[in-house]
Structures are given as C-alpha cells and as structure tokens.
Enzyme design. Structure first.
Site, PDB file in Angstrom:
ATOM      1  N   HIS A  65      -1.703  12.619  -4.709  1.00  0.00           N
ATOM      2  CA  HIS A  65      -0.531  11.875  -5.208  1.00  0.00           C
ATOM      3  C   HIS A  65      -0.926  11.287  -6.559  1.00  0.00           C
ATOM      4  O   HIS A  65      -1.782  10.406  -6.609  1.00  0.00           O
ATOM      5  CB  HIS A  65      -0.172  10.725  -4.273  1.00  0.00           C
ATOM      6  CG  HIS A  65       0.134  11.143  -2.859  1.00  0.00           C
ATOM      7  ND1 HIS A  65       1.414  11.339  -2.393  1.00  0.00           N
ATOM      8  CD2 HIS A  65      -0.685  11.386  -1.803  1.00  0.00           C
ATOM      9  CE1 HIS A  65       1.378  11.688  -1.110  1.00  0.00           C
ATOM     10  NE2 HIS A  65       0.113  11.715  -0.726  1.00  0.00           N
ATOM     11  N   PHE A  66      -0.336  11.801  -7.640  1.00  0.00           N
ATOM     12  CA  PHE A  66      -0.711  11.312  -8.970  1.00  0.00           C
ATOM     13  C   PHE A  66       0.356  10.376  -9.571  1.00  0.00           C
ATOM     14  O   PHE A  66       0.245   9.974 -10.728  1.00  0.00           O
ATOM     15  CB  PHE A  66      -1.029  12.483  -9.912  1.00  0.00           C
ATOM     16  CG  PHE A  66      -2.427  13.071  -9.711  1.00  0.00           C
ATOM     17  CD1 PHE A  66      -3.331  12.536  -8.802  1.00  0.00           C
ATOM     18  CD2 PHE A  66      -2.833  14.179 -10.447  1.00  0.00           C
ATOM     19  CE1 PHE A  66      -4.612  13.069  -8.631  1.00  0.00           C
ATOM     20  CE2 PHE A  66      -4.117  14.716 -10.289  1.00  0.00           C
ATOM     21  CZ  PHE A  66      -5.001  14.168  -9.385  1.00  0.00           C
ATOM     22  N   ARG A  67       1.416  10.067  -8.801  1.00  0.00           N
ATOM     23  CA  ARG A  67       2.295   8.913  -9.067  1.00  0.00           C
ATOM     24  C   ARG A  67       3.210   9.011 -10.283  1.00  0.00           C
ATOM     25  O   ARG A  67       3.914   8.048 -10.571  1.00  0.00           O
ATOM     26  CB  ARG A  67       1.470   7.623  -9.192  1.00  0.00           C
ATOM     27  CG  ARG A  67       0.497   7.328  -8.049  1.00  0.00           C
ATOM     28  CD  ARG A  67       1.206   7.195  -6.748  1.00  0.00           C
ATOM     29  NE  ARG A  67       0.344   6.645  -5.705  1.00  0.00           N
ATOM     30  CZ  ARG A  67       0.569   6.825  -4.413  1.00  0.00           C
ATOM     31  NH1 ARG A  67       1.611   7.523  -4.000  1.00  0.00           N
ATOM     32  NH2 ARG A  67      -0.233   6.289  -3.523  1.00  0.00           N
TER      33      ARG A  67
ATOM     34  N   ASN B 188       6.436  12.558  -3.570  1.00  0.00           N
ATOM     35  CA  ASN B 188       6.970  11.203  -3.337  1.00  0.00           C
ATOM     36  C   ASN B 188       6.781  10.301  -4.547  1.00  0.00           C
ATOM     37  O   ASN B 188       6.234   9.206  -4.464  1.00  0.00           O
ATOM     38  CB  ASN B 188       6.344  10.569  -2.079  1.00  0.00           C
ATOM     39  CG  ASN B 188       4.828  10.500  -2.124  1.00  0.00           C
ATOM     40  OD1 ASN B 188       4.180  11.256  -2.833  1.00  0.00           O
ATOM     41  ND2 ASN B 188       4.258   9.577  -1.365  1.00  0.00           N
TER      42      ASN B 188
ATOM     43  N   HIS C 281       3.867  16.165   6.675  1.00  0.00           N
ATOM     44  CA  HIS C 281       3.250  14.914   7.133  1.00  0.00           C
ATOM     45  C   HIS C 281       3.803  14.687   8.528  1.00  0.00           C
ATOM     46  O   HIS C 281       4.991  14.417   8.699  1.00  0.00           O
ATOM     47  CB  HIS C 281       3.629  13.752   6.202  1.00  0.00           C
ATOM     48  CG  HIS C 281       3.054  12.444   6.640  1.00  0.00           C
ATOM     49  ND1 HIS C 281       2.185  11.726   5.847  1.00  0.00           N
ATOM     50  CD2 HIS C 281       3.194  11.724   7.783  1.00  0.00           C
ATOM     51  CE1 HIS C 281       1.823  10.626   6.491  1.00  0.00           C
ATOM     52  NE2 HIS C 281       2.431  10.598   7.666  1.00  0.00           N
TER      53      HIS C 281
ATOM     54  N   ASP D 115      -5.862  13.845  -0.009  1.00  0.00           N
ATOM     55  CA  ASP D 115      -4.753  12.892   0.094  1.00  0.00           C
ATOM     56  C   ASP D 115      -4.988  11.721  -0.857  1.00  0.00           C
ATOM     57  O   ASP D 115      -4.761  10.563  -0.494  1.00  0.00           O
ATOM     58  CB  ASP D 115      -4.559  12.417   1.535  1.00  0.00           C
ATOM     59  CG  ASP D 115      -3.231  11.685   1.722  1.00  0.00           C
ATOM     60  OD1 ASP D 115      -2.410  11.672   0.782  1.00  0.00           O
ATOM     61  OD2 ASP D 115      -3.025  11.106   2.810  1.00  0.00           O
TER      62      ASP D 115
HETATM   63  O1  DOR Z   1      -1.483   6.776   3.275  1.00  0.00           O
HETATM   64  C1  DOR Z   1      -0.709   7.502   2.683  1.00  0.00           C
HETATM   65  N1  DOR Z   1      -0.328   7.244   1.424  1.00  0.00           N
HETATM   66  N2  DOR Z   1      -0.197   8.563   3.320  1.00  0.00           N
HETATM   67  C2  DOR Z   1       0.817   9.283   2.794  1.00  0.00           C
HETATM   68  O2  DOR Z   1       1.253  10.208   3.415  1.00  0.00           O
HETATM   69  C3  DOR Z   1       1.387   8.901   1.485  1.00  0.00           C
HETATM   70  C4  DOR Z   1       0.389   8.217   0.674  1.00  0.00           C
HETATM   71  C5  DOR Z   1       0.949   7.586  -0.570  1.00  0.00           C
HETATM   72  O3  DOR Z   1       1.714   8.264  -1.282  1.00  0.00           O
HETATM   73  O4  DOR Z   1       0.597   6.457  -0.865  1.00  0.00           O
END
Ligand code: DOR
Length: 461
Positions: free
Chosen positions: A80-82, A112, A197, A321
């Site tokens: 996840h690079f936000r 996400n 997920h 992750d």
């Molecule tokens: O702990 C988690 N954080 N699990 C996820 O599936 C999403 C991730 C996040 O995007 O922070």
C-alpha cells in the site's frame, strides 16, 4: 554445481557477438530454476542474454558479484503506497525507494487509496504518476466493488493492472464487498486471478465488543481465526462454483492453511513475513498498536501452521502487505489506532535470516518471491533468471550480519516492527532491467519505473 561450461550467447538482429553485453554480473552464485551455482549473467538492452562463464566477454560494465548470491528480482505482490490521498504517510516515490533499498524490484500496489482505484481513469492516473517516478517497476490492483462488477473484465486487463482486489472484510479505506451475492457475481465475471482480503464482515461486526479500549491485544480476539476461516471457506466454495482463480492474501491461521492445501486447483496463497515471524501475545507487549494489522498477528500455534504450509508448498508467494501509518496515527489509543505496518524494505532481510536459520531454502525463497508471482499472475518477462527475461536481480550477501535499524527505513512512516532485529543475510544490490538501482545501501540510479506486463493483457501492456 558449476555451470561455467554452459555459456551460451543468444544472437539477435543487429548485435554482433564481439561487443556483446551492456553489462556482465560476474562471479556471483546464481539461484534460479537450475538450482544454485556459480555463473555470470550477461545483459543487453535491459534483458538477460547469456548465462555461464563470461570471463572473456566484451562488456560495457562489469559488476563484480564475487561472494554474493544473485536471485531473480524479488516481486512484492502486496503493498500500500497511499498515493493518491495518503501522501503524508507514503507516496509512490517514497514507497519505491523503500522497496529498492530492501532489494525489491517490482511491487503490486493496492487500490484502497483516495480516490479508490476502481475505474479506468483512476488506474491510468496511478500509472502516469508512477512511470519514471517510481524506482522499481509496478502494477496496480483495481478494487472490485458492487458498482463496478460489469466493468471488471475490462478493468482487469488494462495496462498496469495486476488484477482485481476485493476486501471481503473491512480494513483501512472504504472498499468492501461483504455480501455473498455480490462476491458471487464478481467471481462469475473475472477471467484473471483476483486477490482477496478474507475476513467475515458479519462476524467482525457481531464481535466488536471484544475490542478493549487501550488494549491492542484484543484486536486478535476481535478479528479471530474463525472470522478468517468462515470467509475463506465461502470464497473457495464460490471459486469452485464459478471456476474462478482466487488469490487469498495474508493467510494468518493454521486452519485456513490446512483447508487451502485441499483447494490448490482454484486457490493460491500468500503469507507475510510478519505473520511468519512475530507472535502474540509477546508482540503486543513490545509494540502495542504498532503490532496492529488486519488480519491480526496470531499465536505460536497459528504461526507453526503457516510454516507447515510453507514446507508443504501450500504457500505460493510472500507479500509484505506494506501498510505504513505515521507514528502520530499509530500512537492513538486502541481501537482508534489504524491497522497496518510497513514491510516492503524488510521482507528480504527478515526472510534471508529465516533461510540462514534453516527454516526454508534459498531456492524456496526464490520460488515464493519471483517464480511464484511469475506463475500466478502470468507476468511477462519477469521473475526468472533466464535468457529473454528482464535483468531484474536481487543481489544478497548471505553472510552479512546486520541489525535492522529505523534510520535505514526509507518509507515516509520511518519505523519498522522489526526495529533492533539482528539478522544474517542482507540485500546489497537491486538491479532493474539491467541497471543498478541500489548498491551497498545507496540509491545509485534514476527513477525509471515502468508498468509490469502480464500475459493475459499483452496486447494492451
Ligand atoms: O492492516 C492492514 N492495513 N490490513 C489491510 O488489509 C489494509 C492495510 C492498510 O491499508 O492500512
């Protein structure tokens, strides 16, 4: 094994054999589908063109890898690079710096973000932001929602798409498909392998009272193993019904692992280094909310089940992750604190340490981090040290003894759950399409990130 005698040059149009290579990686111990053996790697135009003894070859650059192991580039298929929307904790550029510092040559990034990656426009925007700005190569998952089901067959084959990702249980961000009818419709339309997920939302909602304010250890009680198992059983049943291929992300329980071993025809399996390495209850005592993630870290019995799945071959890939949150966010009182921890930079050293401890072989590590992603996602031209493949290499010093230190972490979040961990085995070089991106802990190349290409969407990639 010495493969020195096996040198073969590949002729192709316009190249004479005299000025043969742009670069040669020399004297390393190569780990690939042939096993483990000394050999040189010849690179031209970003691709591997020769393997074997290239001692007399004419090369633009010779990189001495004596004493080092050369692995196919490590592909982290869950980060996840936000960006967009969460750039205060990470962006595509900073996340990719963290990746190459840790020996990772390509990443698959999650949808996400804000806005969510659920449309062709949002995907194209990420690809544009990433190209020649990320230091490693990349692909992006497209989020599956109730609203975009009809579009998924088109979206999953767009350039830069790693496939579809569905959150069956809610986590960070606003992506959720928790009803069976919608999940079933998604599985009926997709043609590529999709990632999930897997935690049962109804059970999570019903058990919210299990969370104790100020006690992050209750996170593992609330999001219990049964929530994961209910969801994974349902997902696999629907996958069989529709003949769909499902990739079950970050498996955390021994029960799911044993169950999935009987469903390898439809299901592929990911685990994270943190689920293999950190155990409750100890980890909450040490790290508090910094140990909070979804699905949660679990006890030693579950962890033993994961290692058994690794030994039996049930696990196909490792994903970090990588889910950074700032210290300020993590310092909030549980359950206000967000779930997730960084990991893209520590995947290689943490797992090499397990290799050195005898918990898996170096060949199995390569199977999980290069051959596995190549096979599951039909990656075109990455994931093997073989002629014709991109010269993506992770070069490691198996004997290096180091301590993981926060000052080394390039992620914007600036922390790691592995702080202070002594490891043996360290990434010393990251090579992307023949060019050194990281060497000896320094970023040495420009940001030249390109989309990963996939067999199922070649004409578009
Ligand atoms: O702990 C988690 N954080 N699990 C996820 O599936 C999403 C991730 C996040 O995007 O922070």
């Amino acid at each position: 094994m010495n493969r020195g005698a096996a040198c073969k040059h590949i002729k192709d149009k316009g190249h004479s054999l005299s000025k043969t290579f742009d670069s040669v990686f020399k004297g390393g111990t190569v780990v690939n589908q042939d096993g483990v053996g000394r050999g040189d790697i010849g690179v031209r135009d970003g691709r591997i063109v020769a393997l074997g003894d290239l001692a007399t070859a004419d090369a633009g650059e010779v990189i001495d890898a004596t004493g080092l192991h050369i692995l196919p580039g490590v592909i982290d298929s869950q980060v996840h690079f936000r960006e967009p929307g969460g750039e205060h904790k990470e962006d595509l550029e900073s996340g990719s710096r963290s990746a190459i510092m840790g020996g990772v040559t390509a990443v698959f990034e999650m949808p996400n973000t804000n806005p969510l990656t659920t449309s062709a426009d949002a995907l194209a925007d990420k690809v544009k932001r990433a190209t020649n700005r990320m230091y490693c190569d990349f692909a992006f998952y497209v989020g599956g929602t109730r609203e975009n089901i009809a579009d998924l067959p088109e979206l999953e084959r767009l350039p830069g798409a790693a496939g579809i990702k569905v959150f069956i249980g809610s986590s960070t961000g606003n992506l959720l498909v928790d009803d069976e009818a919608s999940l079933s419709r998604i599985l009926s339309v997709i043609r590529r392998r999709a990632a999930f997920h897997s935690e049962d939302e109804a059970r999570l909602n019903a058990r919210e009272s299990a969370r104790r304010e100020g006690d992050p250890s209750s996170h593992s009680e609330w999001r219990d193993g049964k929530a994961a198992m209910i969801s994974t059983e349902r997902l696999v049943r629907l996958a069989h019904e529709h003949g769909a291929r499902v990739h079950v992300l970050h498996i955390s329980t021994a029960e799911e692992m044993a169950f999935l071993a009987h469903h390898k025809d439809v299901a592929s399996v990911e685990v994270t280094p943190q689920h293999l390495t950190l155990t409750t209850p100890e980890i909450y005592e040490r790290l508090g909310t910094y140990a909070q993630m979804n699905p949660p870290l679990r006890d030693a019995a579950h962890q033993a089940g994961l290692w058994e799945g690794l030994r039996l071959g049930t696990i196909d890939v490792l994903g970090s992750d990588h889910a950074p949150h700032t210290r300020e966010e993590k310092d909030q009182t549980y359950p206000a604190s967000p779930s997730g921890m960084p990991g893209v930079q520590t995947l290689v050293p943490v797992m090499l340490d397990h290799v050195n401890a005898g918990r898996l072989s170096l060949e199995r590590f390569v199977d999980l981090t290069s051959h596995g992603p190549n096979r599951l996602f039909s990656i075109a031209g990455k994931g093997r040290i073989a002629a014709g493949y991109d010269a993506d290499l992770t070069i490691v010093d198996m004997a290096a003894k180091k301590k993981i230190d926060e000052s080394w972490i390039a992620s914007k979040c600036g922390w790691t759950p592995f702080e202070g961990r002594a490891v043996t085995g360290w990434p010393v070089g990251t090579v992307i399409r023949g060019k050194r991106a990281m060497w000896d802990g320094e970023i040495v190349g420009a940001a030249t990130g390109q989309p990963v290409r996939f067999g199922e969407a070649l004409a578009r990639g």
